[in-house]
Every structure is written in structure tokens, then in C-alpha cells.
Write a protein that holds these residues in place. Structure first.
Motif, PDB file in Angstrom:
ATOM      1  N   VAL A   1       0.836  -1.200   0.000  1.00 19.36           N
ATOM      2  CA  VAL A   1       0.000   0.000   0.000  1.00 19.36           C
ATOM      3  C   VAL A   1       0.874   1.254   0.000  1.00 19.36           C
ATOM      4  O   VAL A   1       0.662   2.187  -0.784  1.00 19.36           O
ATOM      5  CB  VAL A   1      -0.942  -0.003   1.214  1.00 19.36           C
ATOM      6  N   TYR A   2       1.852   1.280   0.891  1.00 26.85           N
ATOM      7  CA  TYR A   2       2.748   2.433   0.961  1.00 26.85           C
ATOM      8  C   TYR A   2       3.567   2.558  -0.327  1.00 26.85           C
ATOM      9  O   TYR A   2       3.818   3.672  -0.807  1.00 26.85           O
ATOM     10  CB  TYR A   2       3.677   2.317   2.161  1.00 26.85           C
ATOM     11  N   GLY A   3       3.979   1.422  -0.872  1.00 23.97           N
ATOM     12  CA  GLY A   3       4.733   1.457  -2.122  1.00 23.97           C
ATOM     13  C   GLY A   3       3.907   2.020  -3.258  1.00 23.97           C
ATOM     14  O   GLY A   3       4.395   2.824  -4.067  1.00 23.97           O
ATOM     15  N   ALA A   4       2.632   1.615  -3.330  1.00 26.25           N
ATOM     16  CA  ALA A   4       1.748   2.131  -4.379  1.00 26.25           C
ATOM     17  C   ALA A   4       1.502   3.626  -4.207  1.00 26.25           C
ATOM     18  O   ALA A   4       1.468   4.377  -5.187  1.00 26.25           O
ATOM     19  CB  ALA A   4       0.424   1.370  -4.341  1.00 26.25           C
ATOM     20  N   LEU A   5       1.361   4.064  -2.953  1.00 25.82           N
ATOM     21  CA  LEU A   5       1.172   5.492  -2.702  1.00 25.82           C
ATOM     22  C   LEU A   5       2.383   6.279  -3.176  1.00 25.82           C
ATOM     23  O   LEU A   5       2.248   7.294  -3.870  1.00 25.82           O
ATOM     24  CB  LEU A   5       0.932   5.729  -1.210  1.00 25.82           C
ATOM     25  N   GLY A   6       3.577   5.815  -2.816  1.00 28.61           N
ATOM     26  CA  GLY A   6       4.789   6.517  -3.229  1.00 28.61           C
ATOM     27  C   GLY A   6       4.950   6.554  -4.729  1.00 28.61           C
ATOM     28  O   GLY A   6       5.303   7.603  -5.302  1.00 28.61           O
TER      29      GLY A   6
END
Length: 375
Positions: free
Chosen positions: A321-326
Motif C-alpha cells: 500500500v505504501y509502495g503504491a502510494l509513493g
């Protein structure tokens, strides 16, 4: 000091603004901006000069304050008999009404008086002797703090914590409190003119706070306060809806919240309507990977409080999730300021963004940091 020494020294000139631990600096800045005098940042909050009128104004207009305590007396007490005698010299009737029961709370630290309940009994007895009723569910709270044998007596002028604005009825899972959202927005440099996007908005707290700040809406406009039950507490009149500094910059939507939970989006829309900011806000159901910058607006602020595995979400799954946000922010949000609120350094680093950690801040017992930077 002898028991027959002069009575307590009253101090109606000090109002203590309780802060979220770690957000004392934004609260001090806010108090200065809104015209309070003698602003002094201390551990746990901010001191300002003033009496009941300033306490009333602080409750109504300050967004970062957790509650407002008015310091009314201070005296030395080396033992319970001395505490009893000096508490009876306090002018309780100057501030407390004979028709409004009060509740007494006490805490003792590094003092010869070390029993909190015994201190409560002595102070409650002094208040009762002054003709003011004491009850476990009193509408006004008298707080006594005994530290290094110095007893400081304050009146809680707020009542319910100030993050309870009164117009937000839908609350999502593990919500960010309004007082924290305001502090983090200011730490991101928000001044009311920028667009704000929250990709994982939940019940919409960050978006709603940004819109209210931009419209100059007074946070205490929809609720009641304990000061109204004190002597002179109703003399300030009704709470104004807007700050006198409002500049009329509330045309067109520029505050956006997105979430994959359809129920959260419906709840956020309802909250926006009750707060009177729905004209400035847009809430839509959307995945993080579909996030796009608002059309026609200059780069602003992306600020979000995503799950971080402490209370919601499994940590291993959150890295994606954090990777997709970044990845989404790097691809589409060039020039935007970014702030991510999380307790987990690894998750913040999983965004691949260059972020600095500001904090820590106590989020209901969990230490979180604001990871901020620019895309």
C-alpha cells in the motif's frame, strides 16, 4: 511555613492550553497568531496571559488545544491539614456557582502529600464549606496538581475534550483527532490557500480541518463548554461562527478525500455537510493507485494518516500500500508537499520518497511521526 501564614496567592493571569504531547510548538504558534499574549511553550502545553475571557476565547478558536485550564490559585502545602486550611482560603465563590456541582481531581508528584484521594477529600471539603456542591459527575472540574509541595488549582473550562467539535458524527476506524490534524496541517505549512488531498481519508478529518481553516470557521461553534457553568461564563455572548480574520477565500472545491471504503466516503460527506464545508470538499471512493492531482489547481499538500499495522492492517501487507502510494505520487504529483503520519519508519521508507521525520507525537498511546517532504 507556618499554618497561619498568609493565604493562597490567586493567579487569574495564567491560562494553560493543554497540547497533544509532541504538538506543543504548533499550539504555541497558533496562540501567537490568534493574538494571545505572553505565549510560553512548556512541556505538555502552552501558557498564555489572561483570565476567564481569554479562556473562553481559547476554547472557541484554538484548533490544536486539547483543553483549556484556568489557573486560579497556588500555594504551598506540606501536609494534609495545611492543604485543608489553605484550600479554605481560596475564593471558590468567585468562580464556581452554588447551583452547579463540581468534581475534584488531584495528582501528587514528588511531594510530602502523596495520596491523591486524600488530597481530593480535603479540597472537596473546602469547596463544600464555601457553599458549592461537589459530585462525582459535576459539570465543572477543579484540578489540583501538587508538585514539589506546591499546589496549583485550575478550573477546566472546556468540559469535553476540544477535538470533539460537535458537528462530526461519523467516525471511522482508528481516527485521527481533529486537534492533531490541525497541528499536522500547520507543520506542513498549510495557510488556507493550498489544495489538500488525503488519499486514505477515512471519516475525512484532515480534509474537513483544512476546509474549516480556509473558511475561517471557529472550531467551537457547534458545542458547549464548561465555562458556561461558571460565574461570569455566559457574559461573553454566543460563539461567533467565523474568525474576524476570515478573508472570504471559500469559493470552489480544493479539499479532496479518497478511500476504498464506500461507507467511509458516505460518512465523510455527511460530516462535511454538518460542518458547513461541503462546497469546498469532494469525497470519492477510489484506490490509491488511481489517485490524480485535482485539475486546475496548483500543487498543494498531500497529507494522510494511513494504517500502520499498530491497530489496523497487517504490517506485511501494508508495504504494498505504501509502495503504491509513493509510486503514484512520484509519477503524478510533482511539486506537491507530502506528509505521511505513521509510527513505522519501514513503511514510510517503502514509499520511496525523500521524507524527514518530525515528532514523535502521542496518538492515543502510540508514538507517531509526520514524515514530510516534497515530490
Amino acid at each position: 511555613m507556618a499554618d497561619d501564614a498568609p493565604g493562597p496567592v490567586t493567579e487569574p493571569g495564567v491560562v494553560f492550553l493543554v497540547a497533544v504531547p509532541g504538538l506543543e510548538a504548533p499550539l504555541a504558534d497558533e496562540a501567537t497568531r490568534t493574538g494571545f499574549l505572553g505565549v510560553r511553550q512548556v512541556p505538555g502545553g502552552v501558557e498564555v496571559m489572561g483570565g476567564l475571557a481569554e479562556a473562553v476565547r481559547a476554547n472557541r478558536v484554538l484548533r490544536c488545544a486539547v483543553r483549556v485550564l484556568w489557573r486560579v490559585a497556588e500555594f504551598r502545602a506540606m501536609h494534609l491539614a495545611q492543604l485543608d486550611k489553605r484550600a479554605r482560603k481560596v475564593g471558590w465563590g468567585e468562580w464556581l456557582r452554588a447551583d452547579v456541582p463540581v468534581r475534584v481531581e488531584a495528582s501528587c508528584h514528588r511531594s510530602k502529600i502523596y495520596h491523591d484521594k486524600a488530597a481530593v477529600q480535603r479540597i472537596a471539603g473546602a469547596i463544600t464549606a464555601a457553599g458549592i456542591p461537589v459530585a462525582a459527575d459535576g459539570a465543572v472540574v477543579v484540578k489540583a496538581r501538587i508538585e514539589d509541595d506546591l499546589c496549583t488549582v485550575s478550573l477546566d473550562t472546556s468540559g469535553e475534550p476540544l477535538h470533539r467539535r460537535g458537528h462530526k458524527t461519523f467516525v471511522g476506524k482508528a481516527p485521527l483527532r481533529e486537534t492533531m490534524a490541525a497541528g499536522f496541517l500547520w507543520q506542513m505549512g498549510f495557510d488556507g490557500t493550498q489544495a489538500v488531498v488525503d488519499p486514505m481519508c477515512g471519516s475525512g478529518t484532515i480534509v474537513l480541518e483544512a476546509a474549516e481553516m480556509a473558511m475561517g470557521l471557529v472550531p467551537g461553534r457547534s458545542r458547549e463548554f464548561a465555562f458556561a457553568q461558571m460565574v461570569g461564563g455566559g457574559s461573553e455572548g454566543p460563539c461567533p461562527s467565523r474568525s474576524p480574520a476570515y478573508l472570504g477565500k471559500d469559493e470552489g472545491a480544493r479539499f479532496f478525500g479518497f478511500d476504498r471504503d464506500d461507507g467511509a466516503i458516505r460518512g465523510a460527506r455527511g460530516n462535511a455537510g454538518r460542518a458547513g464545508v461541503d462546497a469546498l470538499c469532494r469525497f470519492e471512493r477510489q484506490a490509491v493507485s488511481d489517485l490524480m492531482p485535482p485539475e486546475g489547481l496548483a500543487p498543494g499538500i498531500v497529507l494522510t494518516n494511513p494504517p500502520y499495522g499498530a491497530r489496523i492492517g497487517e504490517r506485511k501487507l501494508l508495504f504494498a500500500v505504501y509502495g503504491a502510494l509513493g509510486a503514484t505520487l512520484r509519477a503524478r504529483f510533482a511539486g506537491w508537499a507530502v506528509g505521511i503520519i505513521t509510527s513505522d519508519r519501514g513503511l514510510a521508507q517503502a514509499t520511496g520518497l525523500r521524507l524527514e521525520a518530525v515528532g514523535p507525537v502521542d496518538h492515543s498511546g502510540t508514538k507517531v511521526w509526520l514524515w514530510r517532504g516534497t515530490v
